[in-house]
Design a protein around this motif. Sequence first.
Motif, mmCIF file in Angstrom:
data_model
loop_
_atom_site.group_PDB
_atom_site.id
_atom_site.type_symbol
_atom_site.label_atom_id
_atom_site.label_comp_id
_atom_site.label_asym_id
_atom_site.label_seq_id
_atom_site.Cartn_x
_atom_site.Cartn_y
_atom_site.Cartn_z
ATOM 1 N N ALA A 17 0.833 -1.213 0.000
ATOM 2 C CA ALA A 17 0.000 0.000 0.000
ATOM 3 C C ALA A 17 0.863 1.257 0.000
ATOM 4 O O ALA A 17 0.590 2.215 -0.740
ATOM 5 N N SER A 21 0.669 3.546 -3.319
ATOM 6 C CA SER A 21 -0.198 4.714 -3.137
ATOM 7 C C SER A 21 0.455 6.016 -3.572
ATOM 8 O O SER A 21 -0.223 7.044 -3.702
ATOM 9 N N ASP A 25 -4.215 5.262 -6.983
ATOM 10 C CA ASP A 25 -5.235 5.488 -5.959
ATOM 11 C C ASP A 25 -5.492 4.137 -5.288
ATOM 12 O O ASP A 25 -5.988 3.212 -5.933
ATOM 13 N N VAL A 26 -5.174 4.024 -3.994
ATOM 14 C CA VAL A 26 -5.186 2.736 -3.308
ATOM 15 C C VAL A 26 -6.236 2.705 -2.202
ATOM 16 O O VAL A 26 -6.326 3.625 -1.384
ATOM 17 N N CYS A 40 -4.011 3.344 7.626
ATOM 18 C CA CYS A 40 -3.769 4.352 6.586
ATOM 19 C C CYS A 40 -3.269 5.661 7.164
ATOM 20 O O CYS A 40 -2.383 6.298 6.589
ATOM 21 N N CYS A 54 0.578 10.806 -1.443
ATOM 22 C CA CYS A 54 -0.025 9.506 -1.717
ATOM 23 C C CYS A 54 -1.549 9.607 -1.713
ATOM 24 O O CYS A 54 -2.119 10.605 -1.263
ATOM 25 N N MET A 56 -4.430 7.098 -0.353
ATOM 26 C CA MET A 56 -4.651 5.860 0.385
ATOM 27 C C MET A 56 -5.862 6.017 1.296
ATOM 28 O O MET A 56 -5.938 6.963 2.077
#
Length: 216
Positions: A17, A21, A25-26, A40, A54, A56
């Motif tokens: 992740a 990210s 787009d995670v 997150c 990022c 996330m």
Amino acid sequence: MKIGIVGGTGDIGEGIAMRLSTIFDVSVGSREKDKAEACCRLNIETLKKRGCECSMTGVSNQTAVDEADVIILAIPFKHVSMTLETLAGFEDKIVISPVNPMIKQDFFTSVPPPEGSAALMIKRIISPEARICTAFNTIAANKWKALDEELAYSVPVCGDDPATKQEVMGIVNRVSKLQAFDAGPLAASGLVESLTPLLLNIARYNKMRDVGIRFC
């Protein structure tokens, strides 16, 4: 492109992740949404301290599946069946399996399911219409999370649909210094999955850590 990570709060999922990210787009999935959100927040703060932007978001595993174009199954093999049997909506999605069926006895050894590989078992469980590839199987969790290090490894990718395989290889090639290699159809996934116990044995008996592979 939106990437959903099922099991995104585990060691491998968390590292994937953080790496992905900064590019995609995670959605980080977990059985408990609160746990995913807390994970997150910590990961975003870690990346900000390194000057990295990022995208996330912490969600449930089902939401990660529902919202994603590409789903990564960051699940230990022993939890695959029970996790996937609670989820739906994989049809027509790209699904990446880094899952390695193995056990540790006196040494690490591969223990493939009756289907011949974790990837083929996953295909049976989720949907014959899901576009499944194996990838990322030989990258150690610690390496994913070592954000100050480049990932200069080769990544074998198996899959039956050429277009899907090319898309997955494109994702791989955008992460650090990873280089994707076409490793054949999904039926060859067992060969890739068996590399991880081999690498763990090499690391153990040669007093090394987080051994990877690189094709030259």
